[in-house]
Design a protein around this motif. Sequence first.
Motif, PDB file in Angstrom:
ATOM      1  N   SER A  67       0.839  -1.206   0.000  1.00  0.00           N
ATOM      2  CA  SER A  67       0.000   0.000   0.000  1.00  0.00           C
ATOM      3  C   SER A  67       0.875   1.257   0.000  1.00  0.00           C
ATOM      4  O   SER A  67       2.062   1.213   0.345  1.00  0.00           O
ATOM      5  CB  SER A  67      -0.908   0.010   1.234  1.00  0.00           C
ATOM      6  OG  SER A  67      -0.135   0.071   2.417  1.00  0.00           O
ATOM      7  N   ALA A  68       0.263   2.373  -0.376  1.00  0.00           N
ATOM      8  CA  ALA A  68       1.005   3.633  -0.477  1.00  0.00           C
ATOM      9  C   ALA A  68       1.671   3.994   0.850  1.00  0.00           C
ATOM     10  O   ALA A  68       2.801   4.494   0.872  1.00  0.00           O
ATOM     11  CB  ALA A  68       0.062   4.755  -0.923  1.00  0.00           C
ATOM     12  N   ASP A  69       0.984   3.700   1.970  1.00  0.00           N
ATOM     13  CA  ASP A  69       1.574   4.024   3.280  1.00  0.00           C
ATOM     14  C   ASP A  69       2.471   2.900   3.788  1.00  0.00           C
ATOM     15  O   ASP A  69       2.962   2.965   4.912  1.00  0.00           O
ATOM     16  CB  ASP A  69       0.468   4.349   4.291  1.00  0.00           C
ATOM     17  CG  ASP A  69      -0.475   3.159   4.528  1.00  0.00           C
ATOM     18  OD1 ASP A  69      -0.203   2.058   3.984  1.00  0.00           O
ATOM     19  OD2 ASP A  69      -1.472   3.331   5.246  1.00  0.00           O
ATOM     20  N   THR A  70       2.672   1.871   2.993  1.00  0.00           N
ATOM     21  CA  THR A  70       3.516   0.692   3.276  1.00  0.00           C
ATOM     22  C   THR A  70       3.013  -0.115   4.476  1.00  0.00           C
ATOM     23  O   THR A  70       3.729  -1.008   4.951  1.00  0.00           O
ATOM     24  CB  THR A  70       5.018   1.048   3.490  1.00  0.00           C
ATOM     25  OG1 THR A  70       5.203   1.654   4.775  1.00  0.00           O
ATOM     26  CG2 THR A  70       5.530   1.967   2.398  1.00  0.00           C
ATOM     27  N   ASN A  71       1.803   0.123   4.917  1.00  0.00           N
ATOM     28  CA  ASN A  71       1.316  -0.602   6.092  1.00  0.00           C
ATOM     29  C   ASN A  71       0.613  -1.918   5.765  1.00  0.00           C
ATOM     30  O   ASN A  71       0.426  -2.743   6.647  1.00  0.00           O
ATOM     31  CB  ASN A  71       0.348   0.278   6.892  1.00  0.00           C
ATOM     32  CG  ASN A  71       1.086   1.397   7.601  1.00  0.00           C
ATOM     33  OD1 ASN A  71       2.266   1.248   7.936  1.00  0.00           O
ATOM     34  ND2 ASN A  71       0.422   2.524   7.811  1.00  0.00           N
ATOM     35  N   ASP A 108       8.451  14.103   1.975  1.00  0.00           N
ATOM     36  CA  ASP A 108       7.389  14.039   2.994  1.00  0.00           C
ATOM     37  C   ASP A 108       7.760  13.121   4.157  1.00  0.00           C
ATOM     38  O   ASP A 108       6.945  12.889   5.056  1.00  0.00           O
ATOM     39  CB  ASP A 108       6.064  13.601   2.366  1.00  0.00           C
ATOM     40  CG  ASP A 108       6.105  12.153   1.866  1.00  0.00           C
ATOM     41  OD1 ASP A 108       7.142  11.472   2.055  1.00  0.00           O
ATOM     42  OD2 ASP A 108       5.105  11.688   1.291  1.00  0.00           O
ATOM     43  N   ALA A 119       8.473   9.863   4.011  1.00  0.00           N
ATOM     44  CA  ALA A 119       8.169   8.447   3.819  1.00  0.00           C
ATOM     45  C   ALA A 119       9.422   7.676   3.391  1.00  0.00           C
ATOM     46  O   ALA A 119      10.120   8.082   2.456  1.00  0.00           O
ATOM     47  CB  ALA A 119       7.076   8.296   2.759  1.00  0.00           C
TER      48      ALA A 119
END
Lengths: 326, 326
Positions: free
Chosen positions: B19-23, B306, B308
């Motif tokens: 996922s984009a948030d790597t979670n 940002d 990340a």
Amino acid sequence: MKLATLQDGTPDGALVVISADTNRYLLAGETVATLQAALERWPTCAPRLAALADRLAQGEGQPTAAARFAAPLPRAWQWLDGSAFASHGALMQQAFRLPPIETDLPLMYQGMSHQFLGPRDDVPLPSEADGIDFEGEFGIVTDAVPMGTSAAEALAHVRLIVQLNDWSLRTIAPVEMKTGFGWIQAKPACSVAPFAVTPDELGDAWRDGRVCLDLAVSWNGAHFGNANGAPMSFGFHDLIAHAARTRPLPAGTIIGSGTVSNPNYREVGSSCIAERRGIEIVDHGAPRTSFMRFGDTVRMEASLPDGAAVFGAIDQRVVAQGDARG
Amino acid sequence: MKLATLQDGTPDGALVVISADTNRYLLAGETVATLQAALERWPTCAPRLAALADRLAQGEGQPTAAARFAAPLPRAWQWLDGSAFASHGALMQQAFRLPPIETDLPLMYQGMSHQFLGPRDDVPLPSEADGIDFEGEFGIVTDAVPMGTSAAEALAHVRLIVQLNDWSLRTIAPVEMKTGFGWIQAKPACSVAPFAVTPDELGDAWRDGRVCLDLAVSWNGAHFGNANGAPMSFGFHDLIAHAARTRPLPAGTIIGSGTVSNPNYREVGSSCIAERRGIEIVDHGAPRTSFMRFGDTVRMEASLPDGAAVFGAIDQRVVAQGDARG
């Protein structure tokens, strides 16, 4: 036991077992589909492949004459090439006035292993100006070798012996060598003779971790060399131990001898053009032999004392990139 | 798109989309089982993987916190490492009084590619006396690149960007380098950060074929360096063209930048111990920092503006061979 791989449109080809007289083959498909898979499970696979060899000995099999062979391993996880013939290195240093290489360890580079050309495939290269040369070599194929394996333990990991041509681009090679980083552009895909054989197939010619056979090389049909594989400064077991000092070796690692060269190269000839040019430089002050042209052919073959070409022959043609018939 | 590979006991692991948030992650299994397979059929596979990314954006997926990541490509057909940061080379020459490397071409060696360690795997090595060092790098992963591809054409072959640690054994490296054959023993298996990302994930930080991000390196928890990937003398497109001059590159070829280094290394620090030691030699006449000991840890992470950590982190421990937890 003699093994080979048929070109079948897949990246790893189809494993076959070859009859003792090399005239017939049986597909190993149901037993194990590829040589890579066989090397990964050798203790299980070897007896099954031997059973196919027994059936060949009973007269079964298809004729090899019509078969289109790939390299025994059309791709491999690792290709490490030695340079274990001291007479070659000494001549190169003398001819090109190079400083001696300062090491007591085996010389070895890691080369591209994602593609090995079959014994009759065309060899596509970008430019004659790169100094196209062949290097006739012997090599071994290992099963999985743990990190830290000693030379004494290493011989047991030699599962197969092969004969190969380490194509070299001589205009580029010294430039890359000076960087210390080894070769990228100077070492395109190698070619491999069709039959990979278990060490017992060589009889007494496999001794001290060396392939003690003459390698007959001809260029455009003319005899070029017939050097013997015996006088390696390091045996293949030493090369394996050297490679495995800080890494495990995967099953299917191929290790080469370096261009086969003998101290009496003026009598037996050479296994690469660079060596002949080196002799010419020493003798006449300048090379007289040019490197290969597109359309040139090279043939390499090693024979047992009974005359049998145990690895089959490499016999192929160099072509301009884009002109290859695959 | 962010891709990763879970350790699942197979040699190539299991491909997942992150996922984009790597979670969170989703197994790509039904779409394409491995990253190698995806790279071989990228135009077909990429849209399907993007569809999984869309499902992740809707909140689907398993937590990455519990996942055990392998290297994105746990094995690859080819690993070519550049040395494209001129400040690193210049410092090494000054510190060790080496002659300048005579070439206008990119520096590049071929390394072992049959094994890449996962980002949290232990790193088993035989001896502290070998001079154990890390090299923080960025790298790219290509699809199939034809022989003769130009630098201008090469950027389109960059499918993924990775962050890696090119483990180096400094006692052995200069000995092997002097042979001209490149490194075998000095370059054991590399480690790779968990997420391989498409170039668009980097936004403006992917420009001129360079990863223009800081690489934060810490050793045993202490800050060590934060050099930026921008000042490469050659971009990755140049490195691809260099590699493809006389060979085709297989899908899944990984090409490294070499240790990330900036001219203001005294301010930003370094990405390898050898460089810090070089600075110490220049400043004080002798190195003051020792190489790594067994039990030491190293962490490497690159962040977008940002904050990340786009590739995730490499965070691992060096251990004596035999003591590794895999």
